[in-house]
Design an enzyme around this catalytic site. Structure first.
Site, PDB file in Angstrom:
ATOM      1  N   SER A  23       0.839  -1.195   0.000  1.00 52.52           N
ATOM      2  CA  SER A  23       0.000   0.000   0.000  1.00 52.52           C
ATOM      3  C   SER A  23       0.870   1.238   0.000  1.00 52.52           C
ATOM      4  O   SER A  23       1.938   1.267   0.620  1.00 52.52           O
ATOM      5  CB  SER A  23      -0.920  -0.022   1.223  1.00 52.52           C
ATOM      6  OG  SER A  23      -0.586   1.012   2.117  1.00 52.52           O
ATOM      7  N   LYS A  24       0.396   2.271  -0.713  1.00 51.92           N
ATOM      8  CA  LYS A  24       1.246   3.456  -0.848  1.00 51.92           C
ATOM      9  C   LYS A  24       1.380   4.207   0.466  1.00 51.92           C
ATOM     10  O   LYS A  24       2.314   4.972   0.651  1.00 51.92           O
ATOM     11  CB  LYS A  24       0.787   4.357  -1.985  1.00 51.92           C
ATOM     12  CG  LYS A  24      -0.570   4.965  -1.825  1.00 51.92           C
ATOM     13  CD  LYS A  24      -0.856   5.847  -3.037  1.00 51.92           C
ATOM     14  CE  LYS A  24      -2.305   6.268  -3.035  1.00 51.92           C
ATOM     15  NZ  LYS A  24      -2.755   6.782  -4.303  1.00 51.92           N
ATOM     16  N   ARG A  25       0.461   3.981   1.391  1.00 52.25           N
ATOM     17  CA  ARG A  25       0.590   4.657   2.683  1.00 52.25           C
ATOM     18  C   ARG A  25       1.628   3.975   3.574  1.00 52.25           C
ATOM     19  O   ARG A  25       2.285   4.600   4.374  1.00 52.25           O
ATOM     20  CB  ARG A  25      -0.762   4.700   3.403  1.00 52.25           C
ATOM     21  CG  ARG A  25      -1.581   5.927   3.041  1.00 52.25           C
ATOM     22  CD  ARG A  25      -2.988   5.838   3.558  1.00 52.25           C
ATOM     23  NE  ARG A  25      -3.712   4.721   2.949  1.00 52.25           N
ATOM     24  CZ  ARG A  25      -4.230   4.750   1.729  1.00 52.25           C
ATOM     25  NH1 ARG A  25      -4.122   5.837   0.988  1.00 52.25           N
ATOM     26  NH2 ARG A  25      -4.855   3.724   1.225  1.00 52.25           N
TER      27      ARG A  25
END
Ligand code: GLU
Length: 469
Positions: free
Chosen positions: A234-236
Site C-alpha cells: 500500500s502506498k501509505r
C-alpha cells in the site's frame, strides 16, 4: 488474429511497482505473440487525476524499458467518452439495462436486512431516463459466467449471485466498469493481463461484452504483490513508487529482472538472467496465482550484483545523477566546482564492489571533494579514545616522512606505527579514517588516502589532532 494487449493505468498517484510488473508482463506477452502493446491512460476519475501522474507513468515505463514510440498510444479514456455513452444507450435500448432511482436506504428498507446488493426493484417498472436515474445492467437470472483466465483456469461465477450493477450514474456518466470494457472493445484488445484485484469485476465485465455482442478477451489476472507481513503493498505503508527506487539508485535492469520474478522463475536455478532470456522463457500460463512477496532486501542484493557486473565506465556514468543532483535526485553535499572527475574515476572501482544502490556513492566519496570531511559525531566519539591523540601524532610524523605517497607505503607505515603500541591494523587505522573521512566505514583507507593526496590527508589529521587537545 493479431494479439493486442493493453496496459491501462489510472493517473491517480505515483506509478506503483505492481503496475510496472503488469506492464512488463503485457509487454513480453505481446512481443512473444508478435502482437501489439497498447497504452491507455484511464483518466476518467477527474477528481483524482493529475497530468503529472500521467507524465510519471510515461517516464517510469521508459525507464523500465517500455520506451515511448515503441507502443501504440497513449490513448486517453476520456477521449472515448462518446463511445461509453453510446454503449450505455445501446444496452438500454436492447433491454439489457434499465433505469432505477433507488437509494441504498430504499433498498435496505425493503429488504430489512444489511445491504446485500441491489434487489432488482426497478427491473420491470419501466422507469425512463431522468435526473438521478442510474442505469443498471440486467444480469441473467440463471446460468454461469465462465472466465477463461490463462493463470487461474476457468473461475466460474453464478449469474444469480451477480447483482444488477450500475453502468451509468444518475447524472448519465458511465462508470469505470463499462468505460473499461468499451475501450477494450474499440481498441480491439484480445488479451487482458491485469492485477488480481480486478477479478471480482471480471464476470460483470464479461456479461457486458456478451450483451454488446462482442467476443470477450482472454483474461490473465496476475497475483497481488504483498509485503513481508503478507499485506497487499500500500502506498501509505510501503515503498511502492517505482520513482522512489529509481531515485535511490536501483538500475532499471535489476528492477525489471526482479519484477518478473514475482510469481515466476526462469529455467534452472537462476534468478539473475539477461532480459533476452526472460523474453524467451516467460510464460504467462506459468505465473503462480498466489500472492507474490516483494522482498526489498532481495531486490537490493540483486541490484548490488547488477552494479558489480557493469563495466567501470558504465558504472561511472550511472553514478552521475547522484554526483551532480539531477532532476528529482538531491544534490550532493559538495559544490559542483569541488568535484574532481579524475579522483572519482580513481576510486570508482573500489566503490563499485561495495555499494548496493547508486545513491550510496555519495557518502562513500564525499570526503574527496569537500574542503573538510563531514564528521559523524557518534563515530568520532566511539573512535577517538585514550591514545588516539598520540597515535595520530606518530602517524602524522610517519606519513609526513614518506617518500612515496602510495597505498602500499601508507599501509606498511601505519602498520609499523600500530605495532609499536601493540595494536592491530584495524585499531590503528580507525582514528585515521575518522579524521580523514569523518566516518568509521567506507572505501579501503590507504587507496583513499593515496587519491586524497599527502597535503589534504595531513591537514585533516592535524585538524583532528587539535580537536583532541
Ligand atoms: N485503470 C485500472 C487500474 O489502474 C486498470 C483496469 C484494467 O487493467 O482493466 O487499476
Amino acid at each position: 488474429m493479431t494479439v493486442r494487449v493493453r496496459f491501462a493505468p489510472s493517473p491517480t498517484g505515483m506509478f506503483h511497482v505492481g503496475g510496472a510488473r503488469s506492464a512488463l508482463q503485457n509487454w513480453i506477452y505481446a512481443k512473444q505473440q508478435g502482437g501489439v502493446f497498447v497504452l491507455r491512460i484511464e483518466d476518467t476519475d477527474a477528481a483524482r487525476n493529475k497530468p503529472e501522474w500521467t507524465e510519471g507513468i510515461l517516464s517510469a515505463l521508459d525507464w523500465i524499458g517500455i520506451s515511448r514510440g515503441s507502443y501504440e498510444g497513449p490513448y486517453f479514456q476520456s477521449e472515448n467518452a462518446g463511445e461509453h455513452r453510446a454503449a450505455a444507450a445501446r444496452l438500454y435500448e436492447s433491454g439489457r439495462a434499465y433505469y432505477c432511482d433507488c437509494t441504498r436506504e430504499d433498498v435496505q428498507a425493503r429488504t430489512g436486512s444489511q445491504y446485500q446488493g441491489y434487489d432488482g426493484y426497478h427491473r420491470d417498472r419501466n422507469l425512463g431516463p431522468g435526473v438521478g436515474h442510474a442505469l443498471r445492467f440486467r444480469t441473467p437470472d440463471e446460468g454461469t459466467t465462465v472466465v477463461v483466465d490463462l493463470i487461474r483456469g476457468e473461475p466460474t461465477f453464478e449469474n444469480r449471485l451477480i447483482e444488477d450493477f450500475v453502468i451509468a450514474r444518475g447524472d448519465g456518466s458511465p462508470v469505470f466498469l463499462l468505460a473499461n470494457v468499451v475501450d477494450d472493445m474499440t481498441m480491439g484488445i484480445t488479451h487482458v493481463v491485469r492485477a488480481e484485484e480486478h477479478l471480482p469485476n471480471t464476470p460483470k465485465q464479461q456479461l457486458l461484452w456478451d450483451a454488446l455482442g462482442v467476443k470477450p478477451p482472454v483474461w490473465a489476472h496476475v497475483p497481488v504483490v504483498v509485503n513481508e507481513k503478507r499485506q497487499k503493498l500500500s502506498k501509505r505503508r510501503d515503498k511502492v513508487a517505482l520513482e522512489a527506487y529509481r531515485e535511490e539508485g536501483y538500475l532499471p535492469g535489476a528492477m525489471r529482472n526482479y519484477l518478473m520474478l514475482l510469481g515466476w522463475a526462469p529455467s534452472g536455478d537462476r534468478e539473475i538472467v539477461p532480459w533476452s532470456v526472460i523474453e524467451d522463457e516467460f510464460r504467462l500460463e506459468e505465473v503462480n496465482p498466489s500472492p507474490a512477496f516483494f522482498d526489498e532486501k532481495k531486490l537490493r542484493a540483486f541490484n548490488g550484483d547488477y552494479i558489480r557486473a557493469l563495466p567501470v565506465d558504465e558504472f561511472v556514468d550511472a553514478c552521475q545523477p547522484w554526483l551532480t543532483g539531477t532532476g528529482t535526485i538531491a544534490p550532493p553535499p559538495w559544490q559542483p566546482e569541488e568535484f574532481d572527475a579524475e579522483a572519482f574515476a580513481a576510486v570508482a572501482p573500489l566503490a563499485q564492489t561495495r555499494i548496493t544502490v547508486l545513491s550510496e556513492i555519495v557518502p562513500n566519496v564525499d570526503f574527496l571533494f569537500l574542503a573538510s570531511p563531514l564528521i559523524d559525531e557518534a563515530a568520532w566519539a566511539k573512535t577517538m579514545k585514550d591514545g588516539s591523540a598520540e597515535l595520530l601524532d606518530s602517524a602524522i610524523a610517519a606519513f609526513d616522512a614518506l617518500e612515496s605517497w602510495d597505498a602500499d607505503s601508507l599501509k606498511s607505515t601505519l602498520e609499523a606505527v600500530g605495532a609499536e603500541r601493540g595494536l592491530k591494523l584495524g585499531k590503528t587505522q580507525a582514528p585515521v579514517r575518522v579524521a580523514v573521512t569523518g566516518r568509521t566505514v567506507g572505501l579501503p583507507l590507504f587507496e583513499s588516502l593515496e587519491v586524497l593526496g599527502r597535503e589534504r590527508t595531513l591537514t585533516r589529521m592535524r585538524a583532528a589532532r587539535l580537536r583532541l587537545v
